[in-house]
Design a protein around this motif. Structure first.
Motif, PDB file in Angstrom:
ATOM      1  N   ASP A 215     -41.435 -13.745 -29.417  1.00  0.00           N
ATOM      2  CA  ASP A 215     -40.345 -14.275 -28.596  1.00  0.00           C
ATOM      3  C   ASP A 215     -40.906 -14.887 -27.312  1.00  0.00           C
ATOM      4  N   PRO A 216     -40.827 -16.208 -27.131  1.00  0.00           N
ATOM      5  CA  PRO A 216     -41.346 -16.834 -25.912  1.00  0.00           C
ATOM      6  C   PRO A 216     -40.710 -16.274 -24.636  1.00  0.00           C
ATOM      7  N   SER A 217     -39.435 -15.894 -24.714  1.00  0.00           N
ATOM      8  CA  SER A 217     -38.760 -15.331 -23.540  1.00  0.00           C
ATOM      9  C   SER A 217     -39.402 -14.023 -23.118  1.00  0.00           C
ATOM     10  N   LEU A 218     -39.849 -13.226 -24.097  1.00  0.00           N
ATOM     11  CA  LEU A 218     -40.496 -11.955 -23.785  1.00  0.00           C
ATOM     12  C   LEU A 218     -41.845 -12.187 -23.119  1.00  0.00           C
ATOM     13  N   ARG A 219     -42.533 -13.242 -23.526  1.00  0.00           N
ATOM     14  CA  ARG A 219     -43.802 -13.604 -22.888  1.00  0.00           C
ATOM     15  C   ARG A 219     -43.585 -13.955 -21.418  1.00  0.00           C
ATOM     16  N   VAL A 220     -42.576 -14.770 -21.167  1.00  0.00           N
ATOM     17  CA  VAL A 220     -42.258 -15.140 -19.785  1.00  0.00           C
ATOM     18  C   VAL A 220     -41.854 -13.904 -18.987  1.00  0.00           C
ATOM     19  N   ALA A 221     -41.065 -13.028 -19.587  1.00  0.00           N
ATOM     20  CA  ALA A 221     -40.640 -11.812 -18.900  1.00  0.00           C
ATOM     21  C   ALA A 221     -41.843 -10.966 -18.498  1.00  0.00           C
ATOM     22  N   GLY A 222     -42.839 -10.837 -19.401  1.00  0.00           N
ATOM     23  CA  GLY A 222     -44.030 -10.051 -19.084  1.00  0.00           C
ATOM     24  C   GLY A 222     -44.769 -10.595 -17.878  1.00  0.00           C
ATOM     25  N   VAL A 223     -44.918 -11.912 -17.807  1.00  0.00           N
ATOM     26  CA  VAL A 223     -45.594 -12.525 -16.658  1.00  0.00           C
ATOM     27  C   VAL A 223     -44.794 -12.301 -15.382  1.00  0.00           C
ATOM     28  N   LEU A 224     -43.472 -12.432 -15.473  1.00  0.00           N
ATOM     29  CA  LEU A 224     -42.633 -12.249 -14.282  1.00  0.00           C
ATOM     30  C   LEU A 224     -42.648 -10.797 -13.800  1.00  0.00           C
ATOM     31  N   PHE A 225     -42.721  -9.846 -14.726  1.00  0.00           N
ATOM     32  CA  PHE A 225     -42.864  -8.451 -14.310  1.00  0.00           C
ATOM     33  C   PHE A 225     -44.189  -8.257 -13.565  1.00  0.00           C
ATOM     34  N   ALA A 226     -45.244  -8.891 -14.058  1.00  0.00           N
ATOM     35  CA  ALA A 226     -46.553  -8.774 -13.399  1.00  0.00           C
ATOM     36  C   ALA A 226     -46.557  -9.459 -12.041  1.00  0.00           C
ATOM     37  N   CYS A 227     -45.673 -10.447 -11.839  1.00  0.00           N
ATOM     38  CA  CYS A 227     -45.581 -11.145 -10.551  1.00  0.00           C
ATOM     39  C   CYS A 227     -44.984 -10.269  -9.452  1.00  0.00           C
ATOM     40  N   ALA A 228     -44.295  -9.204  -9.834  1.00  0.00           N
ATOM     41  CA  ALA A 228     -43.622  -8.362  -8.841  1.00  0.00           C
ATOM     42  C   ALA A 228     -44.623  -7.636  -7.961  1.00  0.00           C
ATOM     43  N   PRO A 229     -44.295  -7.394  -6.700  1.00  0.00           N
ATOM     44  CA  PRO A 229     -45.164  -6.566  -5.859  1.00  0.00           C
ATOM     45  C   PRO A 229     -45.248  -5.145  -6.383  1.00  0.00           C
ATOM     46  N   MET A 230     -46.103  -4.367  -5.775  1.00  0.00           N
ATOM     47  CA  MET A 230     -46.329  -3.004  -6.263  1.00  0.00           C
ATOM     48  C   MET A 230     -45.085  -2.132  -6.106  1.00  0.00           C
ATOM     49  N   MET A 231     -45.101  -0.991  -6.796  1.00  0.00           N
ATOM     50  CA  MET A 231     -43.970  -0.054  -6.810  1.00  0.00           C
ATOM     51  C   MET A 231     -43.563   0.336  -5.392  1.00  0.00           C
ATOM     52  N   SER A 232     -42.281   0.556  -5.190  1.00  0.00           N
ATOM     53  CA  SER A 232     -41.767   0.863  -3.861  1.00  0.00           C
ATOM     54  C   SER A 232     -42.239   2.222  -3.345  1.00  0.00           C
TER      55      SER A 232
END
Length: 313
Positions: A254-271
């Motif tokens: 699923d290409p959308s899942l690939r994009v989602a994985g990259v966007l999750f990795a773009c997030a700053p570290m855990m609060s």
């Protein structure tokens, strides 16, 4: 560019509202903490449960996604650890805490809201698998190395037992287990309870972003520019690039899942990063990195969304 701002600007506007409301004491720090507990204990677990029971299991747990995201996180963790240990001369504990800051995302509070706006329902599936990687691989690895580096630490065996107990009591892990059980047994959740599940799940993103803004009040960055740059750039640039690279060798269906994985990795570290660092006397470094990465992520998120929305999607 306006389309990208249409995605990222509302996210950071809600964060800003949370910051201003807490800074002006319209809402107390204790109330912000309570809202955060609501998200972690109820809204996000329900969201993950919903994702598991509404999709076939082969869509929810895709082997290549887990392998690619886990491998990329480990690679960035190893790089951060070596840089801190060898180039900067940090101790074992400090190196492990810096490394996990570069390789473990704030998936629930920032990653999911942004990914959901970009790819829709696939974001909840990515969240479920990302939580597994973070809680079963990255956090235990970081805690084990950090505890070994403490002369008065618990020791490796005791650390493993303590980590296992935390995992078993983690609401999101419990939600994953319940969702898997319902899906494997082929059970159908009745309409009325499912409507309550939907309502709770929809509250997760905006409340989580408000909490992030409120949590930034009072944090200081001064005097830790080197730490901030190393951890922030590693988290916001190297981690998503590593995930994108690993997906090129381990493609997902699923290409959308690939994009989602990259966007999750773009997030700053855990609060909770400063809280994790506090155990080892590193709360100042961790708080500075969290503030810097959260502010810089507005720029890096916009750049990655613009890139992924182009020919790389």
């Amino acid at each position: 560019m306006l389309q990208i701002l249409g995605i990222t600007a509302p996210i950071f506007l809600i964060i800003s509202i949370g910051f201003i409301a807490t800074r002006l004491q319209w809402i107390s720090r204790e109330q912000v903490a309570g809202m955060g507990r609501f998200v972690i204990s109820f809204a996000l677990p329900v969201l993950v449960f919903k994702a598991l029971v509404e999709r076939p299991l082969d869509e929810v747990f895709e082997r290549n996604y887990l392998l690619a995201y886990g491998l990329a996180s480990l690679l960035v963790f190893a790089l951060g650890f070596v840089v801190s240990r060898r180039l900067r001369g940090d101790g074992l504990s400090a190196s492990a805490i810096s490394a996990v800051g570069m390789s473990m995302s704030n998936s629930g509070f920032i990653g999911y809201p942004i990914a959901a706006l970009v790819v829709g329902e696939a974001a909840a599936v990515g969240l479920a698998m990302g939580v597994l990687i973070e809680n079963l691989l990255m956090l235990p690895l970081a805690f084990a190395l950090a505890e070994v580096g403490e002369s008065q630490g618990l020791g490796l065996r005791a650390t493993a037992v303590a980590t296992g107990k935390r995992l078993l009591s983690n609401p999101i892990i419990i939600a994953i287990c319940l969702g898997l059980l319902v899906a494997l047994l082929g059970l159908h959740v009745p309409a009325i309870p499912m409507r309550a599940v939907d309502m709770l799940a929809q509250s997760s993103a905006p409340v989580a972003l408000f909490v992030i803004g409120g949590s930034l009040v009072g944090m200081r960055v001064g005097g830790m520019v080197t730490d901030l740059l190393q951890i922030s750039l590693g988290k916001l640039v190297l981690h998503p690039l590593a995930v994108l690279l690993c997906f090129s060798f381990l493609p997902v269906s699923d290409p959308s899942l690939r994009v989602a994985g990259v966007l999750f990795a773009c997030a700053p570290m855990m609060s909770i990063y400063p809280i994790v660092g506090q155990r080892f006397g590193l709360q100042g470094r961790c708080a500075a990195a969290l503030v810097g990465a959260t502010l810089l992520s507005f720029v890096t998120y916009s750049l990655f969304i613009g890139w992924l929305a182009g020919p790389h999607l």
